[in-house]
Scaffold this motif. Sequence first.
Motif, PDB file in Angstrom:
ATOM      1  N   LEU A  13      79.484  40.113  34.696  1.00 36.30           N
ATOM      2  CA  LEU A  13      79.036  41.012  33.629  1.00 36.30           C
ATOM      3  C   LEU A  13      77.569  40.761  33.285  1.00 36.30           C
ATOM      4  CD1 LEU A  13      80.240  43.245  31.849  1.00 36.30           C
ATOM      5  CD2 LEU A  13      80.694  41.513  30.124  1.00 36.30           C
ATOM      6  N   VAL A  14      77.155  39.494  33.287  1.00 36.91           N
ATOM      7  CA  VAL A  14      75.750  39.175  33.025  1.00 36.91           C
ATOM      8  C   VAL A  14      74.860  39.756  34.117  1.00 36.91           C
ATOM      9  CG1 VAL A  14      74.075  37.306  32.824  1.00 36.91           C
ATOM     10  CG2 VAL A  14      76.304  37.107  31.716  1.00 36.91           C
ATOM     11  N   VAL A  15      75.279  39.581  35.377  1.00 37.65           N
ATOM     12  CA  VAL A  15      74.509  40.123  36.495  1.00 37.65           C
ATOM     13  C   VAL A  15      74.473  41.651  36.429  1.00 37.65           C
ATOM     14  CG1 VAL A  15      74.376  40.287  39.012  1.00 37.65           C
ATOM     15  CG2 VAL A  15      75.051  38.130  37.931  1.00 37.65           C
ATOM     16  N   LEU A  16      75.602  42.250  36.079  1.00 37.70           N
ATOM     17  CA  LEU A  16      75.659  43.707  35.956  1.00 37.70           C
ATOM     18  C   LEU A  16      74.663  44.211  34.917  1.00 37.70           C
ATOM     19  CD1 LEU A  16      77.433  46.310  36.731  1.00 37.70           C
ATOM     20  CD2 LEU A  16      78.592  45.875  34.567  1.00 37.70           C
ATOM     21  N   ALA A  17      74.637  43.551  33.776  1.00 40.45           N
ATOM     22  CA  ALA A  17      73.745  43.989  32.700  1.00 40.45           C
ATOM     23  C   ALA A  17      72.284  43.862  33.102  1.00 40.45           C
ATOM     24  CB  ALA A  17      74.026  43.187  31.441  1.00 40.45           C
ATOM     25  N   GLN A  35      70.868  43.348  36.316  1.00 44.78           N
ATOM     26  CA  GLN A  35      70.388  43.909  37.573  1.00 44.78           C
ATOM     27  C   GLN A  35      70.777  45.366  37.789  1.00 44.78           C
ATOM     28  OE1 GLN A  35      71.463  41.365  40.867  1.00 44.78           O
ATOM     29  NE2 GLN A  35      70.571  39.541  39.928  1.00 44.78           N
ATOM     30  N   ASP A  36      71.960  45.758  37.331  1.00 41.05           N
ATOM     31  CA  ASP A  36      72.420  47.123  37.591  1.00 41.05           C
ATOM     32  C   ASP A  36      72.157  48.055  36.414  1.00 41.05           C
ATOM     33  OD1 ASP A  36      74.070  46.932  40.304  1.00 41.05           O
ATOM     34  OD2 ASP A  36      74.524  45.145  39.124  1.00 41.05           O
ATOM     35  N   LEU A  37      72.460  47.581  35.205  1.00 42.12           N
ATOM     36  CA  LEU A  37      72.191  48.408  34.032  1.00 42.12           C
ATOM     37  C   LEU A  37      70.743  48.272  33.569  1.00 42.12           C
ATOM     38  CD1 LEU A  37      75.437  47.753  31.932  1.00 42.12           C
ATOM     39  CD2 LEU A  37      75.019  49.476  33.687  1.00 42.12           C
ATOM     40  N   ARG A  38      70.074  47.211  34.051  1.00 46.94           N
ATOM     41  CA  ARG A  38      68.655  46.964  33.727  1.00 46.94           C
ATOM     42  C   ARG A  38      68.428  46.900  32.215  1.00 46.94           C
ATOM     43  NH1 ARG A  38      66.005  47.120  38.427  1.00 46.94           N
ATOM     44  NH2 ARG A  38      66.901  48.331  40.133  1.00 46.94           N
ATOM     45  N   THR A  39      69.272  46.134  31.558  1.00 45.85           N
ATOM     46  CA  THR A  39      69.133  45.936  30.111  1.00 45.85           C
ATOM     47  C   THR A  39      68.561  44.562  29.843  1.00 45.85           C
ATOM     48  OG1 THR A  39      71.369  45.037  29.910  1.00 45.85           O
ATOM     49  CG2 THR A  39      71.123  47.423  29.694  1.00 45.85           C
ATOM     50  N   GLY A  40      68.211  44.281  28.626  1.00 44.67           N
ATOM     51  CA  GLY A  40      67.702  42.979  28.248  1.00 44.67           C
ATOM     52  C   GLY A  40      68.811  41.997  27.940  1.00 44.67           C
ATOM     53  N   ASP A  41      68.413  40.776  27.594  1.00 45.15           N
ATOM     54  CA  ASP A  41      69.381  39.729  27.287  1.00 45.15           C
ATOM     55  C   ASP A  41      70.236  40.088  26.074  1.00 45.15           C
ATOM     56  OD1 ASP A  41      68.449  38.265  29.405  1.00 45.15           O
ATOM     57  OD2 ASP A  41      67.155  36.977  28.187  1.00 45.15           O
ATOM     58  N   ALA A  42      69.639  40.810  25.114  1.00 42.74           N
ATOM     59  CA  ALA A  42      70.387  41.160  23.903  1.00 42.74           C
ATOM     60  C   ALA A  42      71.572  42.055  24.237  1.00 42.74           C
ATOM     61  CB  ALA A  42      69.467  41.850  22.897  1.00 42.74           C
ATOM     62  N   VAL A  43      71.360  43.036  25.120  1.00 47.07           N
ATOM     63  CA  VAL A  43      72.455  43.930  25.509  1.00 47.07           C
ATOM     64  C   VAL A  43      73.492  43.168  26.325  1.00 47.07           C
ATOM     65  CG1 VAL A  43      73.064  46.005  26.818  1.00 47.07           C
ATOM     66  CG2 VAL A  43      70.986  45.963  25.425  1.00 47.07           C
ATOM     67  N   ALA A  44      73.027  42.268  27.203  1.00 46.96           N
ATOM     68  CA  ALA A  44      73.969  41.461  27.983  1.00 46.96           C
ATOM     69  C   ALA A  44      74.863  40.633  27.053  1.00 46.96           C
ATOM     70  CB  ALA A  44      73.203  40.546  28.942  1.00 46.96           C
ATOM     71  N   ALA A  45      74.257  40.027  26.030  1.00 45.85           N
ATOM     72  CA  ALA A  45      75.039  39.252  25.068  1.00 45.85           C
ATOM     73  C   ALA A  45      76.017  40.140  24.319  1.00 45.85           C
ATOM     74  CB  ALA A  45      74.098  38.545  24.088  1.00 45.85           C
ATOM     75  N   LEU A  79      77.438  42.879  25.438  1.00 49.88           N
ATOM     76  CA  LEU A  79      78.550  43.215  26.330  1.00 49.88           C
ATOM     77  C   LEU A  79      79.530  42.043  26.446  1.00 49.88           C
ATOM     78  CD1 LEU A  79      76.694  45.129  29.207  1.00 49.88           C
ATOM     79  CD2 LEU A  79      77.907  46.073  27.231  1.00 49.88           C
ATOM     80  N   LEU A  80      78.994  40.825  26.506  1.00 50.60           N
ATOM     81  CA  LEU A  80      79.874  39.659  26.531  1.00 50.60           C
ATOM     82  C   LEU A  80      80.659  39.531  25.230  1.00 50.60           C
ATOM     83  CD1 LEU A  80      77.506  37.042  28.195  1.00 50.60           C
ATOM     84  CD2 LEU A  80      79.591  37.989  29.192  1.00 50.60           C
ATOM     85  N   GLY A  81      80.015  39.894  24.118  1.00 51.03           N
ATOM     86  CA  GLY A  81      80.692  39.830  22.829  1.00 51.03           C
ATOM     87  C   GLY A  81      81.776  40.858  22.655  1.00 51.03           C
ATOM     88  N   ALA A  82      81.764  41.917  23.482  1.00 51.64           N
ATOM     89  CA  ALA A  82      82.790  42.960  23.377  1.00 51.64           C
ATOM     90  C   ALA A  82      84.180  42.384  23.623  1.00 51.64           C
ATOM     91  CB  ALA A  82      82.502  44.086  24.362  1.00 51.64           C
ATOM     92  N   VAL A  83      84.276  41.412  24.526  1.00 46.23           N
ATOM     93  CA  VAL A  83      85.584  40.798  24.804  1.00 46.23           C
ATOM     94  C   VAL A  83      86.106  40.080  23.568  1.00 46.23           C
ATOM     95  CG1 VAL A  83      86.830  39.172  26.268  1.00 46.23           C
ATOM     96  CG2 VAL A  83      84.982  40.541  27.219  1.00 46.23           C
ATOM     97  N   GLY A 102      88.499  46.563  25.615  1.00 49.89           N
ATOM     98  CA  GLY A 102      89.878  46.765  26.064  1.00 49.89           C
ATOM     99  C   GLY A 102      90.396  45.560  26.822  1.00 49.89           C
ATOM    100  N   ARG A 103      89.539  44.931  27.612  1.00 51.52           N
ATOM    101  CA  ARG A 103      89.936  43.703  28.312  1.00 51.52           C
ATOM    102  C   ARG A 103      90.342  42.628  27.310  1.00 51.52           C
ATOM    103  NH1 ARG A 103      87.336  38.965  30.760  1.00 51.52           N
ATOM    104  NH2 ARG A 103      85.271  39.581  30.023  1.00 51.52           N
ATOM    105  N   GLY A 104      89.592  42.535  26.209  1.00 56.48           N
ATOM    106  CA  GLY A 104      89.941  41.561  25.178  1.00 56.48           C
ATOM    107  C   GLY A 104      91.318  41.819  24.586  1.00 56.48           C
TER     108      GLY A 104
END
Length: 411
Positions: free
Chosen positions: A244-248, A250-260, A262-266, A327-329
């Motif tokens: 998920l971190v790599v996806l955010a 490299q693929d979604l091209r977002t910053g660290d804040a968005v990656a965090a 997405l991880l918090g969504a779980v 939803g995974r959470g």
Amino acid sequence: MAERVRDASGSDPETTPRGFRLLLGARGISYAGDALSMVALMLHVASSTGQALAVSALLLAGDFVPSLVAPFAGALADRFDRRRLMIGCELVQALTVAVIALALPPLWPLLGLVAVRAVAGQVFQPASRAAVPSLVPAAGLAAGNARLGLVTNVAELAGPLLAAALLPWLGTRGVLAVDAASFVVSAALLTGLPRLAPAALSVESLWKGARTGLGYLAGHRTVRVVALGFCAVVLCTGVDDVALVVLAQQDLRTGDAVAALLLGAVGLGLTAGYALLSRRGDRLGDRLGMPVLFAAGLAVSSAGNLLTGAVAHVAWAAAVVFTMQAGRGLGIAAIDVASNTLLQRLVPDGLLGRVFANLYGAVGAAAALSYVLGGLLLDAAGAPATLVAAGAGGVVCALLTGAALRARRVD
């Protein structure tokens, strides 16, 4: 079972008994302190060594090493009064963290101390899970497990936030001292529990008791199916947070804040799932059956990863991924509550600690293997393909697990 609270005692299943409230409080305080100190130690190791490998070694000492002693941890939980055992484990952890705080030793001694603390925590876990049926009414068992999951999940989410607030003021030693104090407070709360001796105390040697526990896990068909299904799904999907971190990035091209985020969504989904099951878990389990809820949780958590990889390149992908991960959470909460409740109902009290220890030790080993194999796939195929493959494999394992449990017709 000795001293188990039953409906016939007149207890209201909607009311949380005092003993269980004490366990909830102890777990919440201890988990928050543990998450707090782990953040502090990760930052300390990263800054003092400058090596990512050192941080990885710290995580392995805290997460993987305890799984190696799981059979013996469970044997201890079935051999001694669980209240005294939990208090002892908390005090060992308090002492170990206090030594770390005072010495802040070099990497290798630090890893050894972290491993000692983690092993004490590994002994605590099966004892606490095995104690739940003795502290809540039988009709409220699923709700009790959900409340315990809710408290520990919120505490783990609060830990990094507390670290961010306290580190500038207290420094690494001060934060570790707070964690040591949290274990002492937890132990003090646990002294208020009733005696929690297993119904049939194990009189076998520690080695033979560990073998008996492994033999029961392998020999009881339903328990074996739960363990194999759980481990298979974790083996498939354990790499998801890394992917998920790599996806955010490299693929979604977002910053660290968005990656965090997405991880918090779980964590958000977990909190919502535990909150729902703490209110409706027993009713839902009565309607569907705990095996169905368990298999559904495996499927939902896996499907969340599959869909995350599949939608990686659509418009508003970050928002969609956030929803899929929430939803995974929800699915993970269902897995936790259903597996704990099912085993607490099926397994004799004198073997319950060993079953829990062996199950979660095997799950930890499956997660470690998933990091290695999933990391190779991540490098070769990229994050979207890895998430799709992991999710699809998890869904297949979930369906097979559900079919096997249905054939057994266990409620």
